[in-house]
Design an enzyme around this catalytic site. Structure first.
Site, PDB file in Angstrom:
ATOM      1  N   SER A  92       0.632  -1.277  -0.086  1.00 12.12           N
ATOM      2  CA  SER A  92      -0.195  -0.075  -0.003  1.00 12.12           C
ATOM      3  C   SER A  92       0.652   1.264  -0.044  1.00 12.12           C
ATOM      4  CB  SER A  92      -0.927  -0.059   1.088  1.00 12.12           C
ATOM      5  OG  SER A  92      -2.006   1.080   1.132  1.00 12.12           O
ATOM      6  N   HIS A 198      -8.731   0.993   0.331  1.00 11.10           N
ATOM      7  CA  HIS A 198      -8.649   0.051  -0.855  1.00 11.10           C
ATOM      8  C   HIS A 198     -10.174  -0.366  -1.198  1.00 11.10           C
ATOM      9  CE1 HIS A 198      -4.311   0.369  -0.826  1.00 11.10           C
ATOM     10  NE2 HIS A 198      -4.211   0.017   0.544  1.00 11.10           N
TER      11      HIS A 198
END
Length: 300
Positions: A92, A198
């Site tokens: 990420s 996400h």
């Protein structure tokens, strides 16, 4: 031997991170001082002293992990301990750290990008009641069916048997209860996060981030970097920007990233960041992989 660098994502942060680097390395102190100047507030104070609630905030946590991971990698590369670094990959937020270390952009540019990403994601978190839960022990098909039933999303495919779901709090909690009742998972762990990373709830952040990245100069990285969106290598500046934008609302395919790195012949990794979260995921994916976790000055 070819090696790769790994960079942590949100959740790895802890109070005191980087303090021994700051106290023992002139270059580390200079980098942290530069970060404070770029941000316009004292990242060092929050990293070294807390409070934990502030360090956990998305707008703070992302720059904190970026600076810490970047600095560890630079010190490691200077030491020559890592051998021939062939790739970099990050979970990420860590993908941005990997790109900076691979010189797709310089440290200060990367910090500004990370700070804006964190700011936009913080705003998106505050706009809804949302959360994330880790499902341990199930497979992707089972989790996908659960997500479809309860209108949530797979946020992270971390390693075999570990998938994180993300979405509105009520829907994630309902999915978790159904997962418990089904008895198909070893553990169901609610995550202490500010929101549904996400997932489609980050769409406002994605839109703002796309606009911001139009002003940023990106170069081709000096060694291979993998994107979380597909798990594949990414190299052209336009493609890098597109994948960074998509990543905000897309599943993090971390296991795929690691397997892509291994396909290059890499069997040894250096994790640059607090704790050893990525080392644990690697062990559950392929026991033959060696991961050395580096967090403080003594580790270097």
């Amino acid at each position: 031997m070819a090696t790769a660098l790994l960079f942590s994502g949100q959740g790895a942060q802890r109070i005191g991170m980087g303090k021994s680097l700051y106290n023992n390395s002139a270059s580390a102190k200079a980098l942290y001082d530069r970060a404070d100047a770029v941000l316009g507030w004292s990242l060092t104070k929050v990293c070294f002293e807390g409070p934990e609630d502030t360090l956990t905030e998305t707008r703070v946590c992302q720059p904190a992990l970026y600076v810490h991971g970047y600095l560890l990698a630079k010190l490691l590369l200077e030491s020559k301990r890592a051998g021939e670094v062939k790739a970099a990959l990050g979970l990420s937020l860590g993908e941005l750290t990997a790109l900076a270390v691979a010189e797709a952009f310089d440290f200060e540019t990367g910090l500004k990008v990370v700070a804006e990403r964190g700011r936009l994601m913080q705003l998106a978190c505050e706009a809804s009641s949302s959360t994330m839960t880790s499902l341990v022990g199930g497979d992707e098909a089972t989790v996908a069916a659960l997500c479809n039933e309860f209108d949530v999303e797979m946020a992270n495919l971390n390693c075999p048997g570990q998938i994180v779901i993300s979405g509105e709090t009520a829907k994630v909690n309902a999915a978790a209860e159904a997962a418990k009742a089904a008895g198909k998972f070893k553990m169901i762990i609610p995550l202490k996060v500010a929101g549904a990373y996400h997932s489609r709830l980050m769409e406002p952040a994605r839109v703002g981030f796309e606009q911001f990245l139009k002003t940023v100069v990106v170069k081709s990285p000096k060694f291979t970097v993998f994107t979380n969106v597909t798990g594949s290598a990414v190299s052209s500046p336009d493609e890098i920007k597109a994948m960074l934008v998509r990543q905000v609302v897309s599943s993090v395919r971390w296991e795929s990233c690691m397997r892509s790195a291994a396909a290059l012949g890499i069997t040894e990794f250096y994790e640059c960041g607090p704790g050893a979260v990525l080392a644990g995921m690697a062990k559950r994916t392929e026991k033959a992989w060696k991961v050395t976790s580096l967090s403080e000055y003594g580790d270097i």
